[in-house]
Design a protein around this motif. Structure first.
Motif, PDB file in Angstrom:
ATOM      1  N   GLU A   1       0.795  -1.232   0.000  1.00 49.40           N
ATOM      2  CA  GLU A   1       0.000   0.000   0.000  1.00 49.40           C
ATOM      3  C   GLU A   1       0.828   1.283   0.000  1.00 49.40           C
ATOM      4  O   GLU A   1       0.452   2.254  -0.643  1.00 49.40           O
ATOM      5  CB  GLU A   1      -0.964   0.006   1.194  1.00 49.40           C
ATOM      6  N   HIS A   2       1.946   1.313   0.736  1.00 50.90           N
ATOM      7  CA  HIS A   2       2.658   2.595   0.820  1.00 50.90           C
ATOM      8  C   HIS A   2       3.267   3.054  -0.504  1.00 50.90           C
ATOM      9  O   HIS A   2       3.311   4.257  -0.754  1.00 50.90           O
ATOM     10  CB  HIS A   2       3.681   2.606   1.978  1.00 50.90           C
ATOM     11  N   PRO A   3       3.693   2.157  -1.404  1.00 50.32           N
ATOM     12  CA  PRO A   3       4.152   2.656  -2.708  1.00 50.32           C
ATOM     13  C   PRO A   3       3.025   3.355  -3.486  1.00 50.32           C
ATOM     14  O   PRO A   3       3.258   4.346  -4.176  1.00 50.32           O
ATOM     15  CB  PRO A   3       4.633   1.401  -3.436  1.00 50.32           C
ATOM     16  N   LYS A   4       1.793   2.855  -3.347  1.00 49.15           N
ATOM     17  CA  LYS A   4       0.652   3.492  -4.017  1.00 49.15           C
ATOM     18  C   LYS A   4       0.413   4.891  -3.447  1.00 49.15           C
ATOM     19  O   LYS A   4       0.171   5.840  -4.198  1.00 49.15           O
ATOM     20  CB  LYS A   4      -0.609   2.643  -3.843  1.00 49.15           C
ATOM     21  N   GLN A   5       0.481   5.005  -2.121  1.00 46.11           N
ATOM     22  CA  GLN A   5       0.301   6.307  -1.478  1.00 46.11           C
ATOM     23  C   GLN A   5       1.426   7.262  -1.876  1.00 46.11           C
ATOM     24  O   GLN A   5       1.192   8.452  -2.108  1.00 46.11           O
ATOM     25  CB  GLN A   5       0.258   6.149   0.050  1.00 46.11           C
ATOM     26  N   ALA A   6       2.647   6.739  -1.950  1.00 45.75           N
ATOM     27  CA  ALA A   6       3.794   7.563  -2.350  1.00 45.75           C
ATOM     28  C   ALA A   6       3.606   8.084  -3.775  1.00 45.75           C
ATOM     29  O   ALA A   6       3.900   9.243  -4.063  1.00 45.75           O
ATOM     30  CB  ALA A   6       5.086   6.764  -2.239  1.00 45.75           C
ATOM     31  N   LEU A   7       3.119   7.225  -4.657  1.00 44.80           N
ATOM     32  CA  LEU A   7       2.888   7.641  -6.046  1.00 44.80           C
ATOM     33  C   LEU A   7       1.807   8.718  -6.133  1.00 44.80           C
ATOM     34  O   LEU A   7       1.958   9.691  -6.871  1.00 44.80           O
ATOM     35  CB  LEU A   7       2.515   6.440  -6.918  1.00 44.80           C
ATOM     36  N   VAL A   8       0.727   8.553  -5.382  1.00 45.30           N
ATOM     37  CA  VAL A   8      -0.343   9.561  -5.372  1.00 45.30           C
ATOM     38  C   VAL A   8       0.233  10.914  -4.954  1.00 45.30           C
ATOM     39  O   VAL A   8      -0.003  11.940  -5.604  1.00 45.30           O
ATOM     40  CB  VAL A   8      -1.495   9.135  -4.432  1.00 45.30           C
ATOM     41  N   ASN A   9       1.007  10.930  -3.880  1.00 37.88           N
ATOM     42  CA  ASN A   9       1.597  12.187  -3.405  1.00 37.88           C
ATOM     43  C   ASN A   9       2.615  12.742  -4.399  1.00 37.88           C
ATOM     44  O   ASN A   9       2.649  13.953  -4.649  1.00 37.88           O
ATOM     45  CB  ASN A   9       2.241  11.999  -2.036  1.00 37.88           C
ATOM     46  N   ALA A  10       3.451  11.873  -4.939  1.00 40.18           N
ATOM     47  CA  ALA A  10       4.461  12.323  -5.906  1.00 40.18           C
ATOM     48  C   ALA A  10       3.795  12.973  -7.108  1.00 40.18           C
ATOM     49  O   ALA A  10       4.200  14.052  -7.557  1.00 40.18           O
ATOM     50  CB  ALA A  10       5.333  11.149  -6.344  1.00 40.18           C
TER      51      ALA A  10
END
Length: 176
Positions: free
Chosen positions: A99-108
């Protein structure tokens, strides 16, 4: 600049070509207020998520520069790979490595331009625990740099904690 893990990056010496080039790739990210909130979250014992991201970006930069791969995008993706703004030990959004890579991508993507190459690097940095597979050589570099830095930071943090609690002395006495 040679020893980055366990220390803060010092960009004051911009006369150094490597420091200047590395900083040039990430300057706008480091000036972003939201991104700087990563300094409030701890990643591996005593290392902030911001410092961890800088560590991963720096090692990614060195490898990609050495092999003349896509240095700019790899360095930027490595810096953004953990751009999630919550404590994963307290907030449960599902299986953290996925999940955290998905959240990181959304923020990026909210704050910066993210290319398809960068997208894969961010999403696949936790493979095989995440569903995204590293499709590019730069993706493998980010993944490997992340693993290396996590291990070094954890060891550095344990060493610091051991010094503070005098555990080393206790173990030495026990081993006699």
């Amino acid at each position: 600049m040679e020893k980055i893990v366990g220390s803060k990056l010092d960009f004051s010496d911009l006369s150094n070509e490597v420091v200047r080039e590395f900083y040039g790739y990430i300057e706008d990210i480091l000036e972003n207020t939201e991104f700087n909130k990563l300094d409030n979250f701890y990643q591996h014992i005593n290392t902030s998520r911001l410092q961890h991201s800088l560590n991963v970006a720096y090692y990614t930069y060195l490898v990609c520069r050495k092999w003349n791969w896509n240095v700019r995008e790899a360095t930027r993706a490595a810096l953004l790979h953990d751009f999630f703004l919550y404590d994963w030990r307290e907030v449960e959004l599902g299986f953290h490595p996925n999940e955290h890579p998905k959240q990181a991508l959304v923020n990026a993507a909210r704050y910066f331009e993210v290319t398809p190459l960068m997208r894969n690097m961010i999403l696949s940095h936790m493979w095989p625990l995440s569903v995204a597979y590293p499709k590019y050589k730069e993706s493998w570099v980010v993944q490997g740099s992340d693993r290396l830095c996590a291990c070094l930071e954890a060891m550095h943090g344990m060493k610091s904690k051991m010094r503070k609690t005098r555990l080393v002395t206790s173990i030495a006495l026990f081993m006699k």
